[in-house]
Every structure is written in C-alpha cells, then in structure tokens.
Design a protein around this motif. Sequence first.
Motif, PDB file in Angstrom:
ATOM      1  N   THR A   1       0.863  -1.178   0.000  1.00 46.78           N
ATOM      2  CA  THR A   1       0.000   0.000   0.000  1.00 46.78           C
ATOM      3  C   THR A   1       0.903   1.232   0.000  1.00 46.78           C
ATOM      4  N   LEU A   2       0.580   2.200  -0.852  1.00 47.50           N
ATOM      5  CA  LEU A   2       1.461   3.339  -1.098  1.00 47.50           C
ATOM      6  C   LEU A   2       0.897   4.618  -0.489  1.00 47.50           C
ATOM      7  N   ASN A   3       1.795   5.493  -0.093  1.00 46.20           N
ATOM      8  CA  ASN A   3       1.399   6.749   0.537  1.00 46.20           C
ATOM      9  C   ASN A   3       0.859   7.715  -0.521  1.00 46.20           C
ATOM     10  N   PRO A   4      -0.354   8.234  -0.344  1.00 44.52           N
ATOM     11  CA  PRO A   4      -0.930   9.098  -1.384  1.00 44.52           C
ATOM     12  C   PRO A   4      -0.215  10.429  -1.546  1.00 44.52           C
ATOM     13  N   TYR A   5       0.525  10.875  -0.527  1.00 46.43           N
ATOM     14  CA  TYR A   5       1.256  12.130  -0.655  1.00 46.43           C
ATOM     15  C   TYR A   5       2.510  11.975  -1.506  1.00 46.43           C
ATOM     16  N   ASN A   6       2.973  10.757  -1.650  1.00 48.05           N
ATOM     17  CA  ASN A   6       4.093  10.427  -2.527  1.00 48.05           C
ATOM     18  C   ASN A   6       4.100   8.913  -2.642  1.00 48.05           C
ATOM     19  N   THR A   7       3.693   8.397  -3.790  1.00 48.66           N
ATOM     20  CA  THR A   7       3.478   6.964  -3.922  1.00 48.66           C
ATOM     21  C   THR A   7       4.776   6.162  -3.964  1.00 48.66           C
ATOM     22  N   LYS A   8       5.907   6.813  -3.777  1.00 46.71           N
ATOM     23  CA  LYS A   8       7.167   6.097  -3.605  1.00 46.71           C
ATOM     24  C   LYS A   8       7.435   5.800  -2.125  1.00 46.71           C
ATOM     25  N   LEU A   9       6.546   6.291  -1.254  1.00 51.36           N
ATOM     26  CA  LEU A   9       6.788   6.212   0.185  1.00 51.36           C
ATOM     27  C   LEU A   9       5.814   5.261   0.865  1.00 51.36           C
ATOM     28  N   SER A  10       6.173   4.856   2.070  1.00 46.39           N
ATOM     29  CA  SER A  10       5.342   3.977   2.896  1.00 46.39           C
ATOM     30  C   SER A  10       4.127   4.717   3.440  1.00 46.39           C
ATOM     31  N   ALA A  11       3.038   3.977   3.585  1.00 47.58           N
ATOM     32  CA  ALA A  11       1.845   4.495   4.264  1.00 47.58           C
ATOM     33  C   ALA A  11       1.866   4.156   5.748  1.00 47.58           C
ATOM     34  N   ALA A  12       2.954   3.543   6.221  1.00 43.55           N
ATOM     35  CA  ALA A  12       3.069   3.021   7.587  1.00 43.55           C
ATOM     36  C   ALA A  12       2.068   1.877   7.789  1.00 43.55           C
ATOM     37  N   GLY A  13       1.853   1.487   9.028  1.00 41.84           N
ATOM     38  CA  GLY A  13       0.986   0.372   9.293  1.00 41.84           C
ATOM     39  C   GLY A  13       0.829   0.159  10.787  1.00 41.84           C
ATOM     40  N   SER A  14       0.018  -0.779  11.179  1.00 47.44           N
ATOM     41  CA  SER A  14      -0.450  -1.781  10.248  1.00 47.44           C
ATOM     42  C   SER A  14      -1.817  -1.449   9.632  1.00 47.44           C
ATOM     43  N   SER A  15      -2.447  -0.366  10.049  1.00 47.80           N
ATOM     44  CA  SER A  15      -3.726   0.038   9.451  1.00 47.80           C
ATOM     45  C   SER A  15      -3.484   0.965   8.263  1.00 47.80           C
ATOM     46  N   GLY A  16      -2.506   0.589   7.423  1.00 43.66           N
ATOM     47  CA  GLY A  16      -2.116   1.458   6.314  1.00 43.66           C
ATOM     48  C   GLY A  16      -3.179   1.587   5.253  1.00 43.66           C
ATOM     49  N   GLY A  17      -3.829   0.478   4.889  1.00 39.35           N
ATOM     50  CA  GLY A  17      -4.878   0.564   3.884  1.00 39.35           C
ATOM     51  C   GLY A  17      -6.031   1.443   4.334  1.00 39.35           C
ATOM     52  N   ALA A  18      -6.390   1.357   5.612  1.00 40.68           N
ATOM     53  CA  ALA A  18      -7.468   2.188   6.145  1.00 40.68           C
ATOM     54  C   ALA A  18      -7.122   3.663   6.052  1.00 40.68           C
ATOM     55  N   ALA A  19      -5.895   4.016   6.465  1.00 41.81           N
ATOM     56  CA  ALA A  19      -5.480   5.422   6.429  1.00 41.81           C
ATOM     57  C   ALA A  19      -5.469   5.962   5.010  1.00 41.81           C
ATOM     58  N   VAL A  20      -4.956   5.176   4.074  1.00 40.05           N
ATOM     59  CA  VAL A  20      -4.876   5.628   2.685  1.00 40.05           C
ATOM     60  C   VAL A  20      -6.271   5.747   2.071  1.00 40.05           C
ATOM     61  N   SER A  21      -7.174   4.837   2.431  1.00 41.65           N
ATOM     62  CA  SER A  21      -8.533   4.944   1.892  1.00 41.65           C
ATOM     63  C   SER A  21      -9.190   6.254   2.323  1.00 41.65           C
ATOM     64  N   LEU A  22      -8.929   6.687   3.537  1.00 44.10           N
ATOM     65  CA  LEU A  22      -9.468   7.967   4.007  1.00 44.10           C
ATOM     66  C   LEU A  22      -8.816   9.140   3.302  1.00 44.10           C
ATOM     67  N   ALA A  23      -7.500   9.107   3.231  1.00 40.26           N
ATOM     68  CA  ALA A  23      -6.769  10.244   2.650  1.00 40.26           C
ATOM     69  C   ALA A  23      -7.103  10.454   1.180  1.00 40.26           C
ATOM     70  N   THR A  24      -7.500   9.385   0.485  1.00 44.85           N
ATOM     71  CA  THR A  24      -7.788   9.480  -0.952  1.00 44.85           C
ATOM     72  C   THR A  24      -9.279   9.516  -1.257  1.00 44.85           C
ATOM     73  N   GLY A  25     -10.121   9.608  -0.247  1.00 46.95           N
ATOM     74  CA  GLY A  25     -11.551   9.723  -0.497  1.00 46.95           C
ATOM     75  C   GLY A  25     -12.228   8.433  -0.879  1.00 46.95           C
ATOM     76  N   GLN A  26     -11.644   7.301  -0.493  1.00 43.51           N
ATOM     77  CA  GLN A  26     -12.279   6.002  -0.725  1.00 43.51           C
ATOM     78  C   GLN A  26     -13.049   5.533   0.502  1.00 43.51           C
ATOM     79  N   ALA A  27     -13.106   6.380   1.509  1.00 39.23           N
ATOM     80  CA  ALA A  27     -13.850   6.105   2.742  1.00 39.23           C
ATOM     81  C   ALA A  27     -14.100   7.421   3.447  1.00 39.23           C
ATOM     82  N   TRP A  28     -15.193   7.483   4.218  1.00 39.03           N
ATOM     83  CA  TRP A  28     -15.432   8.616   5.117  1.00 39.03           C
ATOM     84  C   TRP A  28     -15.030   8.267   6.546  1.00 39.03           C
ATOM     85  N   LEU A  29     -15.139   7.002   6.882  1.00 35.98           N
ATOM     86  CA  LEU A  29     -14.735   6.474   8.180  1.00 35.98           C
ATOM     87  C   LEU A  29     -14.054   5.137   7.927  1.00 35.98           C
TER      88      LEU A  29
END
Length: 472
Positions: free
Chosen positions: A143-171
């Motif tokens: 899972t890639l960081n939306p602010y720079n897709t060459k970077l880590s999104a961290a974890g372990s709830s990385g997919g959840a965080a990225v879904s919020l940051a990119t508008g693929q989730a509200w919660l």
Amino acid sequence: MAADLSLIEKSATDILKLLKKEEISPLDLLDTLEARISDVDGQVNALPTLCFDRARKHAKALMKRPKEGRGLLMGMPIPIKDLTDVAGVRSTQGSPIFADHIPTASNILVENLEARGGVIYAKSNTPEFGAGANTFNEVFGRTLNPYNTKLSAAGSSGGAAVSLATGQAWLAHGSDMGGSLRNPASFCGIVGMRPSPGRVAANPGAKIDSTLGVEGPMARTVADLALLLDAMSGDDHRDPRSLPLPKRGFRAALRSGWKPRRIAYSADLGITPVDPEVRAITQKAAQRFAAAGIEVEEAHPDFSEVHECFGTLRAYAFAATKVELLRTHRDQLKPEVIWNIEKGLALTMEELTRAENQRLAMLQRTLTFFETYDLLLTPATIVAAYPVEQRFVAECDGFTFPDYVQWLSIAYALTTVSCPALSLPCGFTSDGRPVGLQIAARPHGEAMILAGASMLEDILALDTVRPIDPRG
C-alpha cells in the motif's frame, strides 16, 4: 442518484446529516465509493478486497426500516481492516496461509457496527498479521502513501489510512498494538485513535485478557472520529474486557466546552531518537496551546523500562496466538513474524514476571503524572514517511535500532500503560510529507483527548476534510 464524486469531499458528519434528511441514501454512497475506488485505488492499493454486492444487500435491508431504526450510522459505509473477519468476505490477515479464507461468521466488532447502521463494503490492506509498521504482504503487495506513492503508508492500518486520505472512505476501522492506528494516521495526514483497552468490543484472542491490541476508529477529522468511536463503543458479553458505554457520548465531549488546564510536551519520552524536522513541527504545534492560554511544559513519565517490557509482552502475545502457524506453516511466514514467535517461545517465567512488574511500575508513574497534566503530547511517529521498499526504520538521527519494532516506542510506550492516544495532523515537512502529533491522556480519558484534539484542529486549520488524489 448516480455516483456523485462531490460527496467524497464532505465530512462523515455532514454525510450523516444528509442520510438523516434522506437527501441521499446508503446506495448513493456505495455508488460514489465504487466510482472513486475505480479511479484511484490502482495507484495506492488501499482496498484490495471489495464486497459491494454484500454491502448493497445490507443497505437495502437497512433502508426498509424506519429512520429511527437504522442505527447511529444510518447506512454509512465502512471498510474493515483485513485482520478482522467479515462473514462471507475474503479475510486474509495479509498472510498466504489465509489467502483463500472466507469466514462464515463476522468478528463481534463487525456485528456491532452493522447493528448500529454501518455498511461494510471493503477490506483494507495490512501487513501479515499486522506485524511491522509498513503495509505490505505476499497476498496483495504494497500500500502506497498518497502524498508520494514512492513512500510507505506506515501500518499496520495502512490501507485504512490511505482509503481515508484518498476519499475512498469517510470512516474506517483499524487496530493498534504498537501504534498501528497512529503511525499510518501520521504518515497519511488523517486522524487515528487507539482507545483504552475494552472500549471497543471484539473477539478475544488466545490470551483473552490481553490489553495490548485494541480496535479503534480512523477518520479525516476529530468530529468524524468521535462519531465512529460512539458507534464502536459499548460492552458485549462475548468480550470479557469490554467496557460499558460512557454516560456521555464522545461527540458530546466535543461540545462540552472542556479545555485542558495544563499540558505536557515531550519530543522523545526519554526513550527514542527523533528526526529533527519532526521534532520541530510537533513542538511548534504543541505550543499553539500556549498561545490559547493553556500552560504547556516539557515533561513526561518515566518509561525507562519500556523497551524490555513491551518487547517481552509483544513476543509472548505472538507466541500465544501464532505458535501453531509456526509449526505448520513456517515457510509461509515472513521473517519478522518468525522472530517474534520464537522470541516468545524462548521467554522464561522470570522474564515474564519482570515485564509485568515493569509494566505496573510504569503505569503507577503514569497515573501520578496525569494528576498534574491533563494531556501528554509527543510526535506520533519519530519520522515522516520513508521509502516503501524499506521494510522498517532501521536508523534515526544517528541511532541504529536493534530490531524492527523499537523505532515505534513513542507509540508503544502509551500502549504499555493502557493510555488512549490519538494522532492528529499537525503540519508537513519541507518536502510535503504529513506529520502527526500524538495526544494522550490517562486510561479511559478519550473524551479529554477528543476535546483537546478538536481545539487544536481548529487552531491549526489544516483542512483535512477534503481528500487528495495520489501524487507520484
């Protein structure tokens, strides 16, 4: 209504108002999310498993009820972290061992969210068994960081965080042992909260009284996070750790007018190196409380035993829950998981006893500390996002870490003493990477954290409501 992509820029709180007025329906929200996921998830890999047919079936059933019977969330869509089972949906735990696992029953957490009006439409990506604060696995990849897709999104709830940051989730739902709700929130510019143990009922693990791992909420704003925490909270007889609902809900805490009187800030808790730019950004954010007339001092509890203590308790947890997988599927486990299980199996009773005594001593010192200070502020992570190919942070400010876990100590120190803690976006590095401020309080002090975080969110005015498109 067809998909309306303007809805993704709204807060969850505003979406809920529209649902209550029946100006939109849960089906409209699902159409919108499906279109947004189609547009952007291929660039970040946040939500690898989708279950829109199941979600629409649930949404239609919910819509047949009178409005007052649709629950607190009224049909709000929510993705579930892939460590947590959803009945009838592929649930892999990020492991090749469970790559084709489709559970017949949902986790208690999922059942309760759906009973309160949540609609599950996706599973969010996670490292294998949540081990390691970089979201990659052999089943779904990185899972890639939306602010720079060459970077880590961290974890372990990385997919959840990225879904919020990119508008693929509200919660979004996440979980946390060593910072897994807070680390990705910090890296991705959203809000993530580790609640007190027992605040959110869930299936007990092999160690039914464990207080290290907890479930919790993620959102783009503090008010939205409080909404989801209200929906998640409450006791359940199937989880003996679970706490009853508080007398006043967490959204009400934001309207209470409570303000902290005295706040402590610590850049490092006396236990870890910190990137100088992260230190400067978080310290500046903490001092904004002082400008609002609140006393801010540099102080922290004594966490001097935390590396040994948490390392022992974490290893024991891995051994207790994963020993059978080590015996039967060793060749399919990543090396960090094997190391943690084997470390746990090698523990002596003397080491376990010392860790429990260390934990009790740190808790007592922390409780004394919070008699003086309402809140404790620190960096949520000691670095900003790093290259995604790097499995973990091995070095910071000239210090080399002895294992893949210790760089997370500024988060797991609060885990060890059962304190709730939240990561709030507080600024950006010079090259545009988000930085989070950790806000912690005494055990069961979520309401104080949320009130303080909401106050600082207004002061900083970073506008995290609107999601971003992934940036290469």
